[in-house]
Design a protein around this motif. Structure first.
Motif, PDB file in Angstrom:
ATOM      1  N   PRO A 152       0.801  -1.230   0.000  1.00 31.63           N
ATOM      2  CA  PRO A 152       0.000   0.000   0.000  1.00 31.63           C
ATOM      3  C   PRO A 152       0.832   1.278   0.000  1.00 31.63           C
ATOM      4  O   PRO A 152       0.343   2.328  -0.434  1.00 31.63           O
ATOM      5  CB  PRO A 152      -0.840  -0.119   1.281  1.00 31.63           C
ATOM      6  N   ASP A 153       2.083   1.198   0.474  1.00 32.47           N
ATOM      7  CA  ASP A 153       2.927   2.399   0.477  1.00 32.47           C
ATOM      8  C   ASP A 153       3.677   2.573  -0.843  1.00 32.47           C
ATOM      9  O   ASP A 153       4.592   3.394  -0.929  1.00 32.47           O
ATOM     10  CB  ASP A 153       3.902   2.378   1.656  1.00 32.47           C
ATOM     11  N   HIS A 154       3.292   1.812  -1.884  1.00 31.33           N
ATOM     12  CA  HIS A 154       3.835   1.982  -3.235  1.00 31.33           C
ATOM     13  C   HIS A 154       2.709   2.359  -4.200  1.00 31.33           C
ATOM     14  O   HIS A 154       2.445   1.670  -5.181  1.00 31.33           O
ATOM     15  CB  HIS A 154       4.494   0.682  -3.701  1.00 31.33           C
ATOM     16  N   PRO A 155       2.017   3.463  -3.943  1.00 28.01           N
ATOM     17  CA  PRO A 155       0.860   3.795  -4.793  1.00 28.01           C
ATOM     18  C   PRO A 155       1.228   4.057  -6.246  1.00 28.01           C
ATOM     19  O   PRO A 155       0.419   3.820  -7.139  1.00 28.01           O
ATOM     20  CB  PRO A 155       0.290   5.050  -4.122  1.00 28.01           C
ATOM     21  N   GLY A 156       2.447   4.549  -6.493  1.00 28.91           N
ATOM     22  CA  GLY A 156       2.833   4.822  -7.868  1.00 28.91           C
ATOM     23  C   GLY A 156       2.825   3.585  -8.731  1.00 28.91           C
ATOM     24  O   GLY A 156       2.477   3.629  -9.910  1.00 28.91           O
TER      25      GLY A 156
END
Length: 561
Positions: A152-156
């Motif tokens: 989730p902390d890699h939205p890109g």
């Protein structure tokens, strides 16, 4: 000023074709492309046109003067690649892709799976020859591991779905979600309605450690944990014991790093992401202060990529701990590292490990601890996990490869949570041959091969079920293009059997077998509902994690406003 490719790179090589001066490497036709951790832009050739950044599906390319502190090092990483791999000749001739003659009619293809491999294949078929494509998936939602696997902390990284959403706007690609092939519709029935069936079902299971105590409560696969925090409806009800101070992850690939980050970063940092609400609540109550990653081999053979390893440096309130003694190299590894031909990726990973080993830890921070040359020998506990035992390994050279061999030195760590992250594995597909040893459907460049050693007419594979669980999201673009190339060639050569059922008949059959089928409109209704739920808190979406809730949202597309 040059543009720079950064950590988010998905390797789908869309940018390569858009560069007017051909300065992005490696290209898909180069041998090193298959093993590249990312792509790179030659700063001395780049003309600052921005075409690559516009084409990038995951927003990984930036002008060098706009790099944030966490990405600044990628300026040198891009440049260093070309010091080892000079640009050389550009604009190599590319053989045009085969396009079927119009008098053959419309090619119809069923694709089983809705992840990146399936979507890249559908897009290639649509662009190549205007094929009619029907996508089937047993979940009510598409995008596979982009939705259920990317941290989730890699939205890109997840923005690649915009490419698919845009490509599938017309009627050429139909969605049949919440439909399980083999249950609601058979392989034979798909063949009746299509020229070909392409399976892109990924690698849905995981490898096991094979040690005593592996099935104790508190011992899980990282696959389960990732699906849980990403809101996969089949895993939403799982429970993970986060009450102890330490978790142990067996493995040190990128998935292991994802799990370590999720367990150690502040829940407040995750609150603005699309992490599942039940996972965020559990992480707020977590007592875990230390995550230990056990790697089977040494720092030169670690499975993580340099960009993901480097990103750990920028986690607030988290220290990365490596014992300098664990970085000692035997003569063979030292010779590999000192060889002028050693790739920049290898040097970067070792340099980062040395930097982490030299950092001063903050006693108030959480910790991610890397242990190399270790192999689990057992998990212990009376009725649940209480500790993990592991042997210290030594490296031996076997047929030119560095292999780990256990020594008689054994250590034990107390922990209440063990997550194995030692690789995904493909599962057998109904009505298709299966290679148990490799965990793939046997194939030759995408054509499924039968027991007689010949291709099975009209049956193809792409993605991890084709090549095994390796590569990143964008690796599937080149892989799918190869499969589609052979599928189209077979169509042109008259090797495919024309379908006797059309799209209308297929839709009627699916509706009869599965009244809760989710079509494109149903998925759009789910998508809009999740985005609307996230808007008040500034989140990209709040995922629906229950099957019934997902279907209820999909049904709103069928109700007149």
């Amino acid at each position: 000023m040059a543009y720079v490719i950064t950590q988010r790179c998905c390797n789908d090589a869309t940018c390569v074709a858009e560069c007017p001066v051909d300065c992005i490497r490696p290209r898909p036709d180069h041998p090193e492309f298959a093993t590249a951790e990312m792509l790179y832009i030659d700063p001395d050739t780049c003309i600052d046109c921005g075409a690559c950044a516009d084409a990038c599906p995951v927003e990984a390319i930036f002008p060098e003067d706009s790099l944030t502190a966490s990405l600044a090092r990628f300026r040198d990483i891009n440049a260093t690649y070309f010091q080892h791999h000079p640009l050389g000749p550009t604009f190599d001739s590319i053989v045009p892709a085969m396009r079927p003659p119009k008098d053959l009619g419309t090619l119809r293809v069923a694709i089983v799976g809705a992840g990146p491999a399936a979507c890249y294949a559908a897009d290639e078929l649509r662009r190549r020859c205007g094929a009619e494509v029907e996508i089937f998936d047993k979940l009510p939602t598409p995008w596979g591991l982009v939705r259920a696997g990317v941290a989730p902390d890699h939205p890109g990284t997840k923005t690649v779905t915009r490419l698919f959403e845009s490509a599938f706007r017309g009627d050429a690609v139909g969605f049949h979600l919440n439909v399980e092939v083999g249950k609601h519709i058979s392989h034979e029935e798909l063949m009746v309605h299509h020229h070909a069936v392409l399976y892109a079902v990924g690698a849905s299971s995981d490898r096991r450690m094979g040690v005593p105590g592996e099935d104790l409560p508190g011992s899980h696969s990282a696959t389960e944990f990732v699906a849980w925090y990403n809101g996969h409806p089949d895993y939403a009800d799982r429970v993970f014991d986060l009450s102890g101070p330490r978790a142990v992850i067996v493995g040190n690939g990128n998935v292991a790093l994802d799990v370590a980050r999720v367990l150690t970063v502040s829940p407040d940092a995750l609150a603005g992401t699309d992490i599942a609400d039940h996972a965020l609540a559990a992480l707020r109550d977590s007592n875990i202060r230390e995550v230990v990653l056990l790697g089977r081999r040494g720092p030169l053979q670690a499975a993580y990529t340099g960009p993901e390893f480097m990103a750990l440096r920028h986690l607030d309130g988290v220290d990365v701990i490596i014992d300098e003694a664990d970085l000692a190299l035997d003569p063979l590894d030292r010779a590999v590292l000192d060889n002028p031909d050693a790739g920049p990726s290898l040097r970067l990973k070792y340099a980062l490990a040395e930097e982490y080993a030299g950092d001063r830890a903050d006693p108030g921070n959480k910790r991610i601890v890397f242990r190399y040359l270790t192999s689990p020998t057992g998990i212990h506990g009376s009725d649940r996990v209480e500790s993990i035992e592991f042997a210290h390994n030594e490296l031996v050279d076997r047929d030119g490869q560095r292999m780990a061999r256990a020594t008689d030195r054994v250590e034990r760590l107390e922990t209440g949570l063990v997550l194995r992250s030692i690789g995904y594995r493909g599962a057998a597909v109904a009505d298709l041959p299966f290679d148990e040893a490799r965990g793939v459907v046997p194939n030759e460049r995408g054509r499924v091969i039968g027991a007689d050693g010949f291709p099975i007419v009209g049956v193809y594979v792409s993605g991890w079920i084709k090549r095994g669980p390796r590569g990143v999201i964008g690796s599937n673009r080149v892989d799918s293009a190869e499969t589609v190339e052979h599928l189209v060639a077979d169509f042109v050569a008259g090797r495919l059997t024309a379908p006797t059922g059309d799209r209308v008949a297929l839709t009627a059959l699916v509706d009869e077998r599965q009244p809760d089928v989710v079509d494109r409109a149903g998925w759009k209704a789910i998508d809009l509902a999740e985005q609307a739920a996230g808007t008040p808190d500034g989140r990209p979406r709040v995922k629906l994690t229950d099957h019934d809730d997902l279907l209820d949202a999909a049904r709103t597309a069928k109700v007149p406003s």
